[in-house]
Design a protein around this motif. Structure first.
Motif, PDB file in Angstrom:
ATOM      1  N   PRO A   8       1.094  -1.420   0.420  1.00 60.28           N
ATOM      2  CA  PRO A   8       0.097   0.466   0.014  1.00 60.28           C
ATOM      3  C   PRO A   8       0.778   1.325   0.210  1.00 60.28           C
ATOM      4  CG  PRO A   8       0.128  -0.973   2.164  1.00 60.28           C
ATOM      5  CD  PRO A   8       0.557  -2.129   1.294  1.00 60.28           C
ATOM      6  N   ARG A   9       0.166   1.714  -0.699  1.00 60.53           N
ATOM      7  CA  ARG A   9       1.316   3.548  -0.942  1.00 60.53           C
ATOM      8  C   ARG A   9       0.935   4.280   0.519  1.00 60.53           C
ATOM      9  NH1 ARG A   9       5.292   4.688  -4.982  1.00 60.53           N
ATOM     10  NH2 ARG A   9       4.356   2.509  -6.455  1.00 60.53           N
ATOM     11  N   ILE A  10      -0.697   3.772   1.451  1.00 58.22           N
ATOM     12  CA  ILE A  10      -0.643   4.252   2.739  1.00 58.22           C
ATOM     13  C   ILE A  10      -0.438   4.014   3.572  1.00 58.22           C
ATOM     14  CG2 ILE A  10      -2.398   5.298   3.461  1.00 58.22           C
ATOM     15  CD1 ILE A  10      -4.000   5.782   0.940  1.00 58.22           C
ATOM     16  N   ALA A  11       0.336   4.613   4.492  1.00 56.87           N
ATOM     17  CA  ALA A  11       0.689   3.430   5.519  1.00 56.87           C
ATOM     18  C   ALA A  11      -0.910   3.306   6.158  1.00 56.87           C
ATOM     19  CB  ALA A  11       1.649   4.431   6.694  1.00 56.87           C
ATOM     20  N   ALA A  12      -0.713   2.159   6.755  1.00 59.39           N
ATOM     21  CA  ALA A  12      -2.302   1.954   7.542  1.00 59.39           C
ATOM     22  C   ALA A  12      -2.049   1.922   8.746  1.00 59.39           C
ATOM     23  CB  ALA A  12      -2.798   0.706   6.727  1.00 59.39           C
ATOM     24  N   GLY A  13      -3.190   2.113   9.151  1.00 59.18           N
ATOM     25  CA  GLY A  13      -3.393   2.173  10.730  1.00 59.18           C
ATOM     26  C   GLY A  13      -3.788   0.784  11.483  1.00 59.18           C
ATOM     27  N   ASP A  14      -3.292  -0.055  12.581  1.00 61.60           N
ATOM     28  CA  ASP A  14      -3.427  -0.810  12.881  1.00 61.60           C
ATOM     29  C   ASP A  14      -5.256  -1.039  13.892  1.00 61.60           C
ATOM     30  OD1 ASP A  14      -2.718  -3.055  15.489  1.00 61.60           O
ATOM     31  OD2 ASP A  14      -3.681  -3.605  14.436  1.00 61.60           O
ATOM     32  N   LEU A  36      -7.747  -1.410   1.890  1.00 55.67           N
ATOM     33  CA  LEU A  36      -6.425  -0.144   1.357  1.00 55.67           C
ATOM     34  C   LEU A  36      -5.317  -1.103   0.085  1.00 55.67           C
ATOM     35  CD1 LEU A  36      -5.790   2.280   3.564  1.00 55.67           C
ATOM     36  CD2 LEU A  36      -4.138   1.686   1.657  1.00 55.67           C
ATOM     37  N   THR A  37      -4.761  -2.628   0.895  1.00 58.49           N
ATOM     38  CA  THR A  37      -4.012  -2.629  -0.315  1.00 58.49           C
ATOM     39  C   THR A  37      -5.097  -3.863  -1.696  1.00 58.49           C
ATOM     40  OG1 THR A  37      -2.953  -2.672   1.954  1.00 58.49           O
ATOM     41  CG2 THR A  37      -2.081  -3.615   0.189  1.00 58.49           C
ATOM     42  N   LYS A  38      -5.508  -4.182  -0.649  1.00 59.76           N
ATOM     43  CA  LYS A  38      -6.319  -5.132  -1.861  1.00 59.76           C
ATOM     44  C   LYS A  38      -7.253  -4.213  -2.949  1.00 59.76           C
ATOM     45  CE  LYS A  38      -9.098  -8.703  -2.128  1.00 59.76           C
ATOM     46  NZ  LYS A  38      -8.294  -9.702  -2.576  1.00 59.76           N
ATOM     47  N   PHE A  39      -7.965  -3.423  -2.703  1.00 62.17           N
ATOM     48  CA  PHE A  39      -8.499  -2.384  -3.975  1.00 62.17           C
ATOM     49  C   PHE A  39      -7.828  -0.959  -4.429  1.00 62.17           C
ATOM     50  CE2 PHE A  39     -12.101  -4.954  -1.782  1.00 62.17           C
ATOM     51  CZ  PHE A  39     -11.707  -5.927  -2.344  1.00 62.17           C
ATOM     52  N   MET A  40      -6.459  -1.061  -4.330  1.00 65.79           N
ATOM     53  CA  MET A  40      -6.172   0.547  -4.411  1.00 65.79           C
ATOM     54  C   MET A  40      -5.427  -0.027  -5.913  1.00 65.79           C
ATOM     55  SD  MET A  40      -2.960   2.301  -3.152  1.00 65.79           S
ATOM     56  CE  MET A  40      -2.414   2.619  -3.741  1.00 65.79           C
ATOM     57  N   VAL A  41      -5.197   1.336  -6.099  1.00 67.61           N
ATOM     58  CA  VAL A  41      -4.636   0.498  -8.012  1.00 67.61           C
ATOM     59  C   VAL A  41      -3.684   1.577  -7.743  1.00 67.61           C
ATOM     60  CG1 VAL A  41      -5.155   1.468 -10.481  1.00 67.61           C
ATOM     61  CG2 VAL A  41      -6.977   1.242  -9.072  1.00 67.61           C
ATOM     62  N   GLU A  42      -2.434   0.558  -8.206  1.00 69.49           N
ATOM     63  CA  GLU A  42      -1.038   1.300  -8.090  1.00 69.49           C
ATOM     64  C   GLU A  42      -1.087   2.868  -9.551  1.00 69.49           C
ATOM     65  OE1 GLU A  42       2.165   0.651  -5.927  1.00 69.49           O
ATOM     66  OE2 GLU A  42       0.281  -0.145  -5.497  1.00 69.49           O
ATOM     67  N   PRO A  43      -0.179   3.308  -8.959  1.00 69.29           N
ATOM     68  CA  PRO A  43      -0.143   4.747  -9.719  1.00 69.29           C
ATOM     69  C   PRO A  43       0.460   4.175 -11.800  1.00 69.29           C
ATOM     70  CG  PRO A  43       1.004   5.598  -7.725  1.00 69.29           C
ATOM     71  CD  PRO A  43       0.221   3.789  -7.683  1.00 69.29           C
ATOM     72  N   GLY A  44      -0.521   4.533 -12.226  1.00 69.77           N
ATOM     73  CA  GLY A  44       0.254   3.684 -13.499  1.00 69.77           C
ATOM     74  C   GLY A  44      -0.071   2.785 -13.982  1.00 69.77           C
ATOM     75  N   ALA A  45      -0.771   1.787 -13.177  1.00 76.24           N
ATOM     76  CA  ALA A  45      -1.142   0.025 -13.665  1.00 76.24           C
ATOM     77  C   ALA A  45      -2.791   0.176 -13.927  1.00 76.24           C
ATOM     78  CB  ALA A  45      -2.141  -0.628 -12.551  1.00 76.24           C
ATOM     79  N   ARG A  46      -1.973  -0.739 -15.485  1.00 72.14           N
ATOM     80  CA  ARG A  46      -4.010  -0.853 -16.151  1.00 72.14           C
ATOM     81  C   ARG A  46      -4.750  -2.076 -15.823  1.00 72.14           C
ATOM     82  NH1 ARG A  46      -3.998   1.886 -21.050  1.00 72.14           N
ATOM     83  NH2 ARG A  46      -2.205   2.963 -21.959  1.00 72.14           N
ATOM     84  N   ARG A 280      -9.264   3.969   8.145  1.00 76.89           N
ATOM     85  CA  ARG A 280      -7.216   3.312   8.018  1.00 76.89           C
ATOM     86  C   ARG A 280      -6.961   4.253   7.500  1.00 76.89           C
ATOM     87  NH1 ARG A 280      -5.967  -3.408   7.522  1.00 76.89           N
ATOM     88  NH2 ARG A 280      -7.580  -3.840   9.284  1.00 76.89           N
ATOM     89  N   THR A 281      -7.451   4.837   6.759  1.00 75.84           N
ATOM     90  CA  THR A 281      -6.357   6.577   6.544  1.00 75.84           C
ATOM     91  C   THR A 281      -6.597   7.114   7.369  1.00 75.84           C
ATOM     92  OG1 THR A 281      -7.240   5.651   3.713  1.00 75.84           O
ATOM     93  CG2 THR A 281      -6.316   8.129   4.212  1.00 75.84           C
ATOM     94  N   LEU A 282      -7.697   8.130   7.853  1.00 83.39           N
ATOM     95  CA  LEU A 282      -8.181   9.023   8.744  1.00 83.39           C
ATOM     96  C   LEU A 282      -7.233   8.509   9.861  1.00 83.39           C
ATOM     97  CD1 LEU A 282     -11.228   9.266   8.661  1.00 83.39           C
ATOM     98  CD2 LEU A 282     -10.093  11.017   7.431  1.00 83.39           C
ATOM     99  N   GLU A 283      -7.523   7.391  10.914  1.00 83.87           N
ATOM    100  CA  GLU A 283      -6.473   7.165  11.744  1.00 83.87           C
ATOM    101  C   GLU A 283      -4.469   7.344  10.929  1.00 83.87           C
ATOM    102  OE1 GLU A 283      -7.766   3.358  14.782  1.00 83.87           O
ATOM    103  OE2 GLU A 283      -6.488   2.493  13.060  1.00 83.87           O
ATOM    104  N   ALA A 284      -4.112   6.669   9.941  1.00 81.65           N
ATOM    105  CA  ALA A 284      -3.085   7.314   9.749  1.00 81.65           C
ATOM    106  C   ALA A 284      -2.167   8.510   9.551  1.00 81.65           C
ATOM    107  CB  ALA A 284      -2.962   6.393   8.258  1.00 81.65           C
ATOM    108  N   LEU A 285      -3.236   9.733   9.827  1.00 83.88           N
ATOM    109  CA  LEU A 285      -3.176  10.843   9.798  1.00 83.88           C
ATOM    110  C   LEU A 285      -2.511  11.086  10.830  1.00 83.88           C
ATOM    111  CD1 LEU A 285      -5.958  12.712   7.954  1.00 83.88           C
ATOM    112  CD2 LEU A 285      -4.070  12.130   7.328  1.00 83.88           C
ATOM    113  N   ASP A 286      -2.878  10.543  12.335  1.00 81.80           N
ATOM    114  CA  ASP A 286      -2.115  10.129  13.787  1.00 81.80           C
ATOM    115  C   ASP A 286      -2.795  12.299  13.833  1.00 81.80           C
ATOM    116  OD1 ASP A 286      -0.946  10.286  16.025  1.00 81.80           O
ATOM    117  OD2 ASP A 286       1.032  11.361  15.624  1.00 81.80           O
TER     118      ASP A 286
END
Ligand code: AMP
Ligand code: MG
Length: 313
Positions: A8-14, A36-46, A280-286
């Motif tokens: 994942p590109r975004i650090a996931a909180g636990d 977050l990891t499973k469904f994210m589209v990697e930059p540039g991926a087709r 998880r994204t909001l949590e990672a913002l600390d």
């Protein structure tokens, strides 16, 4: 699958300790699936949408089994949105796209369940007015981006200008093609200049499920208000929309504003996956509560004085 290829590109909180430990499966526990990891589209991926199962439930057996996790994420989002509002430093922009009846309204309802309305707003993007069309395509969008402390949900968005506009040739190719880069720069501005987190969700449904939902709209009087001729007209352009979605994902999923393709034939799974990604994204913002703006010792003294006066009277 291209979607799932890297970290994942975004650090996931636990948050695993708040998720249920579901029995009945020998493979990876559903509670540990990081959407977050499973469904994210990697930059540039087709991404090939046909390769992604819209009915995927990632090991969850039923809505009932996912209830505890859903409730926990909804509550967590509520708490974190309160923190974002109080902190007043950062903001969140959520973009929802998908075919008609993909469930954008349902997602909005689920995300905001526990949010304080004071700090969140939903913006629906319909056909542009003549005044809108007299300007650049981002003109009508920019005033609606979140200010510090806010969560804004775009129900459709500036992406319509590379989707419906492309499918129906509402602008020449050289006009809409430039928009991918313009959108990337626009979103980068929000991130770099105003600490906005941008999450973009494509709700991925099958053509069969769309028709089933159209049928429910037809048969249920409470849903009939949602029916529009356009739904059927757009359905005839299904393949062109798929092409447009795939190009959009390829060109505009970036590190600063990633796309997530969410299997959405099962409404409850769609809501669960999106809620987990947001929480998880909001949590990672600390985020932190701000320091009080007043001298608490002084205020405590005033409080006691007021208390004494109140008891005496
Ligand atoms: P709905 O969200 O179902 O109420 O429909 C809104 C309609 O507005 C959809 O058919 C969108 O494709 C259309 N729409 C939104 N933005 C644009 C745009 N920039 N250009 C043309 N049509 C748009
Ligand atoms: Mg509609």
């Amino acid at each position: 699958m291209t979607l799932y290829q890297t970290e994942p590109r975004i650090a996931a909180g636990d948050v695993s300790n708040t998720e249920p430990n579901l029995p009945g499966k020998l493979e990876a526990k559903p509670s540990q699936t990081d959407f977050l990891t499973k469904f994210m589209v990697e930059p540039g991926a087709r991404v090939v949408l046909d390769d992604i199962d819209p009915g995927c439930c990632a090991g969850y057996e039923s809505c009932e089994r996912a209830q505890t996790a859903m409730k926990s994420y909804a509550e967590k989002i509520g708490r974190l949105q309160y923190l974002m509002h109080a902190e007043n430093k950062r903001s969140l922009l959520i973009v929802l796209q998908g075919m008609d009846a993909a469930g954008k309204d349902g997602v909005v309802r689920h995300i905001v369940t526990n949010m304080n309305p004071a700090g969140c707003r939903i913006v629906n993007f319909k056909q542009p007015t003549p005044v809108d069309l007299g300007h650049d395509f981002l003109w009508r969008v920019h005033p609606h981006v979140p200010s510090k402390g806010e969560v804004i949900i775009f129900n459709r968005s500036h992406y319509e200008d590379v989707l419906v506009v492309r499918v129906h040739q509402l602008a020449p190719v050289h006009v809409w093609f430039k928009r991918y880069e313009l959108i990337n720069s626009f979103e980068k501005l929000l991130v770099a200049d105003n600490d906005t987190t941008v999450l973009k969700f494509l709700l991925h449904i099958s053509k069969e499920e769309q028709l089933a939902r159209f049928k429910r709209r037809l048969e249920d009087p409470a849903r009939r208000w949602k029916i529009s001729e356009a739904d059927y007209r757009e359905r005839e352009h299904w393949d062109s929309y798929v092409d447009a979605f795939e190009e959009m994902l390829h060109r505009t999923s970036t590190i600063h504003a990633p796309w997530f393709v969410i299997p959405s034939d099962q409404k409850w799974f769609r809501d669960l996956a999106i809620a987990q990604i947001i929480s998880r994204t909001l949590e990672a913002l600390d985020m932190r509560l701000p320091q009080p703006a007043v001298d608490i010792t002084h205020i405590r003294r005033r409080y006691h004085a007021a208390e004494i006066t109140a008891k005496a009277s």
